[in-house]
Write an enzyme that holds these catalytic residues in place. Structure first.
Site, PDB file in Angstrom:
ATOM      1  N   ASP A   1     -11.435  37.316 -33.455  1.00  0.00           N
ATOM      2  CA  ASP A   1     -10.720  36.011 -33.529  1.00  0.00           C
ATOM      3  C   ASP A   1     -11.661  34.530 -32.908  1.00  0.00           C
ATOM      4  O   ASP A   1     -11.487  33.506 -33.527  1.00  0.00           O
ATOM      5  CB  ASP A   1      -9.540  36.036 -33.047  1.00  0.00           C
ATOM      6  CG  ASP A   1      -8.617  34.906 -33.408  1.00  0.00           C
ATOM      7  OD1 ASP A   1      -8.593  34.635 -34.582  1.00  0.00           O
ATOM      8  OD2 ASP A   1      -7.811  34.446 -32.656  1.00  0.00           O
TER       9      ASP A   1
ATOM     10  N   GLY B   1      -6.439  21.765 -33.300  1.00  0.00           N
ATOM     11  CA  GLY B   1      -7.242  20.895 -34.022  1.00  0.00           C
ATOM     12  C   GLY B   1      -7.743  21.595 -35.388  1.00  0.00           C
ATOM     13  O   GLY B   1      -7.509  20.980 -36.381  1.00  0.00           O
ATOM     14  N   LEU B   2      -7.775  22.937 -35.456  1.00  0.00           N
ATOM     15  CA  LEU B   2      -8.351  23.544 -36.652  1.00  0.00           C
ATOM     16  C   LEU B   2      -6.820  23.592 -37.530  1.00  0.00           C
ATOM     17  O   LEU B   2      -7.254  23.259 -38.789  1.00  0.00           O
ATOM     18  CB  LEU B   2      -8.691  24.949 -36.132  1.00  0.00           C
ATOM     19  CG  LEU B   2      -9.393  25.655 -37.388  1.00  0.00           C
ATOM     20  CD1 LEU B   2     -10.603  25.189 -38.016  1.00  0.00           C
ATOM     21  CD2 LEU B   2      -9.442  27.375 -37.170  1.00  0.00           C
TER      22      LEU B   2
ATOM     23  N   ASP C   1       0.798  -1.169   0.011  1.00  0.00           N
ATOM     24  CA  ASP C   1      -0.049   0.062   0.035  1.00  0.00           C
ATOM     25  C   ASP C   1       0.821   1.126  -0.027  1.00  0.00           C
ATOM     26  O   ASP C   1       0.261   2.329  -0.201  1.00  0.00           O
ATOM     27  CB  ASP C   1      -1.198   0.172   1.065  1.00  0.00           C
ATOM     28  CG  ASP C   1      -2.218  -0.860   0.979  1.00  0.00           C
ATOM     29  OD1 ASP C   1      -2.263  -1.368  -0.136  1.00  0.00           O
ATOM     30  OD2 ASP C   1      -3.090  -0.981   1.642  1.00  0.00           O
TER      31      ASP C   1
END
Lengths: 410, 521
Positions: free
Chosen positions: B287, B422-423, B36
């Site tokens: 933007d 991502g873009l 543990d």
């Protein structure tokens, strides 16, 4: 020789799952335990857990604690659910934990029952990876020992065969296969196999050699099946690997001149990087906290092939018979310690002020903060370190923290 | 039994460790089997603490079971006291020790140590990490603040006119997601409106500090999952009201300031009038227009999930498609938030259920924990981390609060970056097929004049002078494939260089390893 009992800062045997599930590709490991067990494996496995892992935990809850028959029915339900989700699984290990052992949940009987229910597609076995029974790599021992009764008896007309025991990285296993073939030893098989169906046969014609030092129960189970063990130091470093292959070749009556002609080029190649690393490590003082049982052969490699001085070599458990060959190669004045009382061991370590401390991740950063240089030990279990081609890599693992310390200005 | 691949929370004793490790002068003796101690490395590795957690484990083994474990526990408590000399000792059992039924509290009391013993009952088979942390903190608060509690029914004496209002800051622990910087940010915020912090606890506090909790005028609850029960008790014992708003996001921070103003009885209007975060302007700038209506899936602990939903919907203009949490105790808050934003509510601690849900909803952004990060990675959806459990990279070296106005700045960047990335990737992928400049075979424009070779995606296809004469034997090629991908390219280059230098016409496995031996440092 120091023998201690007290707080042990070690992993339990469940951790073995993290590398075993990568090795046996169609096996699944189902821990029957608590949330703590699940949390432990996920902490130890790090990001690996997301590549559709072949392990999981059946978490016991309060309803299961109320009555045992209930728990068995629950387990059956979970196994059915799991096998439905993963039809590619051929071998399922029910892995015992501290809670399942303390409540005396009979997983061996459950494995028999479930094997019957899910035959012939899936074989279900059981072993314990609990902290009360096993320390870290002993989980692999318990797992492999549970496989031994499953191995077919060898054919009556079987030729003498060699069995290499202990999970090795695939790349190491392949190197070993090639060397055994060049030596003229064969057939050679490995335990554990990469697939459940390829479990080797065993019998009186089987000679086995351990590739890992933590396989006491597995060895005993193989002995019971009539197999014979080859005594050898473990294949770490150029010397250790030479002696290991030499012992196997001797057991198979291979001409020593031939053995030398096969091993010499590989050994020479292994020694080239070692001679460079020796410059960095020679005379440096190293302290081992107990972790994997690899400590003794590692200490042998570091002292003999790299010239390090051994301050204390801690091991969670010392199998004197299996480690006899390695122990014989250690310097006479070595301080060995078996077991642990972590606070006292830390006191000894601080007092000795070694150049390098091999320890677990719970101790490493705190010791670094105190000014000691550490090498975290679990990497030695996950990285390919055995054999000639890895000897340099193994040495480099110990050079790197020391080199880093000298590089950092601020 | 429950089939579990991933668990969002550890067992309750890990929660207790988070309290003990966050505090000073407390030592926790945990009756637990060997193994543990793994929990130590959560603190030393993930949070990178420089000290071991102040926890002693009995680490009993099978041979100790029977009558021996109780003595083992007693000697562990005595040794821990002698060695660490803490101001207070927490004692308790982990899941296995709970089954063997030694009585940690009674055994520790029998030692008659000169410091308070706080016995913890943490039912491991029912409760989880956050509950364990909350319960432990509550027990400590009661033990140390309890003796100073007001008489039942008594009223607090009004604050003297010359004294600035003060509060306690409750809930930050070790291993808490951004707790370190949230604490600093909120202390600064309170100072700026004229409120002092009496005690911040548990992180950084001693037992003696807990004894002073009653001196404050009110309590600020940073993390209700952890500080909720303590704040409730303090309300009863000291008539201290507590904050209900968690200041994550610009709107919530403003609400929080107003709430603190009311509790402290001070004027905060100038503070509310001043624009303190860049988030509102960044979000209004053109933007950010493309963020409008982005479908976002939110999952985490209840506090962070509810806060993220508000920011997503009201401050960034996303569409929230789901709000979920593994904190079952806060299911109602999650349902309320989901209803408010017209989203689905998801209360589960089953990682596979979350995965199915994300797959079904196909969001454009996932805000979640470490697990959702990996689910999103697999589904190729942009993702940001908003809640524990988190891995080491989310205990950053840089200042990165979630709370207050700087927290809002951090959050804006954190939520928007994966969408930008991502873009970018999407555009590159789209142009790769049609536009010469982005194709795999194109020469980087800044290198075109030098006559450089194109950079190909597959490194093995790089044409070079050597490659024409070098011949890889199939088994060597296969061996190369066993080398981890991130060093494979280097291994190939080194081997080819090695072979070329020696005029070897064919690369065999031997050549591969000869080169490895040659180049290893």
């Amino acid at each position: 020789m120091i023998r201690e009992r007290g707080q042990r800062e070690v992993f339990c045997g469940l951790t073995g799952i993290v590398w075993l599930h990568r090795k046996i590709q169609d096996a699944f490991f189902l821990v029957v335990g608590s949330r703590t067990c699940a949390h432990l494996i996920q902490s130890a496995a790090g990001v690996m857990i997301f590549a559709e892992p072949r392990f999981a935990t059946a978490i016991i809850d309060e309803r299961d604690l109320a009555g045992l028959s209930d728990a068995n029915a629950e387990l059956d339900r979970i196994v059915a659910q799991l096998l439905e989700r993963r039809p590619d699984i051929k071998l399922l290990f029910l892995v015992g934990s501290c809670p399942s052992e303390v409540i005396k949940l009979d997983l061996s009987r459950a494995a028999l029952r479930l094997s019957r229910d899910h035959a012939p597609g899936v074989r279900i076995l059981n072993y314990s990876g609990s902290g009360i029974e096993t320390t870290f790599t002993q989980g692999e021992d318990a797992c492999l020992a549970s496989l031994v009764p499953e191995m077919a008896p060898e054919a009556t007309d079987a030729a003498p065969s060699l069995l290499v025991v202990g999970a090795l990285a695939d790349v190491v296993e392949d190197q070993f296969k090639r060397l055994f073939a060049a030596l003229g030893i064969g057939p050679v098989q490995f335990l554990p196999p990469r697939r459940a169906a390829d479990l080797p046969a065993v019998g009186r014609k089987t000679t086995y050699i351990l590739a890992q030092p933590f396989l006491g129960d597995t060895a005993r189970a193989l002995d019971d099946r009539g197999a014979t063990r080859i005594d050898a130091p473990f294949p770490l470093g150029a010397e250790g690997t030479s002696l290991w292959f030499g012992a196997a070749a001797a057991a198979f009556g291979i001409d020593p001149a031939h053995v030398e002609s096969v091993l010499a080029p590989a050994r020479d190649r292994a020694m080239r990087p070692l001679s460079r690393y020796r410059l960095a490590l020679k005379g440096k003082r190293i302290f081992f906290f107990p972790d994997s049982q690899l400590e003794v052969p590692l200490a042998r490699f570091l002292s003999r092939e790299l010239g390090m001085k051994l301050v204390e070599v801690g091991t969670p458990y010392l199998h004197r018979e299996h480690l006899a060959a390695d122990l014989a190669l250690l310097p006479d004045d070595v301080v060995l310690s078996e077991g642990q009382d972590v606070e006292k061991q830390l006191d000894r370590c601080r007092a000795q002020n070694p150049d390098l401390v091999v320890c677990g991740l719970g101790l490493a950063n705190p010791l670094e903060a105190e000014g000691l240089t550490t090498k975290w030990s679990i990497e030695l279990v996950f990285t390919p370190i055995q054999g000639f081609e890895q000897a340099g890599d193994l040495a480099e693992l110990f050079v790197r923290p020391l080199a880093r310390r000298t590089k950092l200005v601020a | 039994m429950q089939l579990t691949v991933w668990t969002y929370e550890g067992p309750p004793h890990v929660g207790a460790m988070r309290i003990a490790t966050g505090m000073e002068g407390v030592h926790y003796v945990l009756h637990a089997p060997q193994g543990d101690t793994y929990a130590d490395l959560l603190f030393t590795m993930i949070e990178r603490r420089q000290k071991r957690p102040p926890v002693t484990y009995t680490t009993f083994q099978a041979r100790d079971l029977g009558s021996d474990t109780a003595n083992l526990f007693k000697s562990a408590v005595q040794d821990a006291y002698d060695r660490f000399q803490p101001q207070a000792i927490l004692v308790g059992a982990s899941c296995t020790a709970e089954l063997i039924q030694d009585d940690p509290g009674g055994l520790a009391e029998a030692l008659h140590l000169p410091v308070p013993i706080v016995a913890l009952e943490l039912p491991s088979y029912q409760k989880k990490e956050n509950w364990g942390a909350a319960e432990t903190f509550y027990r400590l608060v009661r033990t140390f603040a309890g003796p100073h509690a007001l008489a039942p029914g008594a009223k607090r004496a009004p604050r003297a006119a010359e004294r600035r209002p003060s509060c306690n800051l409750l809930g930050a622990t070790a291993l808490g997601f951004r707790h370190r910087d949230d604490g600093a940010e909120i202390i600064r915020l309170l100072a700026s409106i004229g409120v002092d912090v009496n005690v911040a606890a548990p992180m950084g506090a001693t037992p003696a500090d807990l004894a002073r909790l009653g001196d404050a005028d009110f309590n600020v609850v940073l993390y209700p999952e952890i500080a909720g029960p303590s704040a409730k008790w303090l309300e009863k014992a000291f008539a201290q009201p507590c904050t209900k708003v968690v200041p994550i996001g610009v709107g919530a921070t403003r609400d929080f300031i107003a709430e603190v103003g009311a509790l402290a009885n001070i004027d905060v209007s100038t503070m509310l009038d001043a624009e303190q975060s860049r988030l509102p302007w960044y979000s209004r700038s053109v933007d950010s227009t493309y963020l409008t209506g982005k479908r976002v899936f939110i999952f985490g602990d209840a506090t962070h999930a509810v806060a993220a939903a508000r920011i997503a919907a009201e401050e960034l203009g996303f569409t929230v498609v789901a709000v979920g949490s593994y904190s079952r105790e806060f299911a109602r808050d999650i349902r309320d938030a989901a209803q408010k934003y017209g989203a689905e509510a998801l209360i589960t601690d089953d990682f596979l259920a979350v995965e199915q849900h994300i797959q079904a909803l196909q969001p454009e952004l996932v805000l979640g924990t470490q697990m959702e990060r990996h689910i999103a990675k697999r589904l190729k959806i942009p993702c940001a981390v908003i809640s524990a459990p988190v891995h080491v990279q989310d205990f950053p070296a840089r200042y990165s609060p979630q709370m207050g106005f700087e927290g809002a700045n951090v959050i804006f960047d954190t939520f928007v970056h994966p969408l930008m990335m991502g873009l970018e990737e999407h555009l590159l992928g789209m142009f790769r097929d049609e536009d010469g400049e982005f194709s795999d075979t194109a020469v980087p424009s800044h290198l075109a004049a030098s006559g450089a070779a194109p950079i190909l995606v597959m490194p093995q296809a790089v044409p070079s002078a050597d490659a024409i004469t070098l011949d890889w034997a199939p088994e060597a090629q296969k061996e190369l494939g066993k080398i981890p991908f991130f060093v494979r390219g280097k291994a190939r280059r080194n081997t080819e260089k090695f072979a070329a230098e020696r005029g070897l016409p064919r690369i065999t496995i031997e050549t591969l390893y000869d080169a490895k031996a040659h180049f290893s440092r």
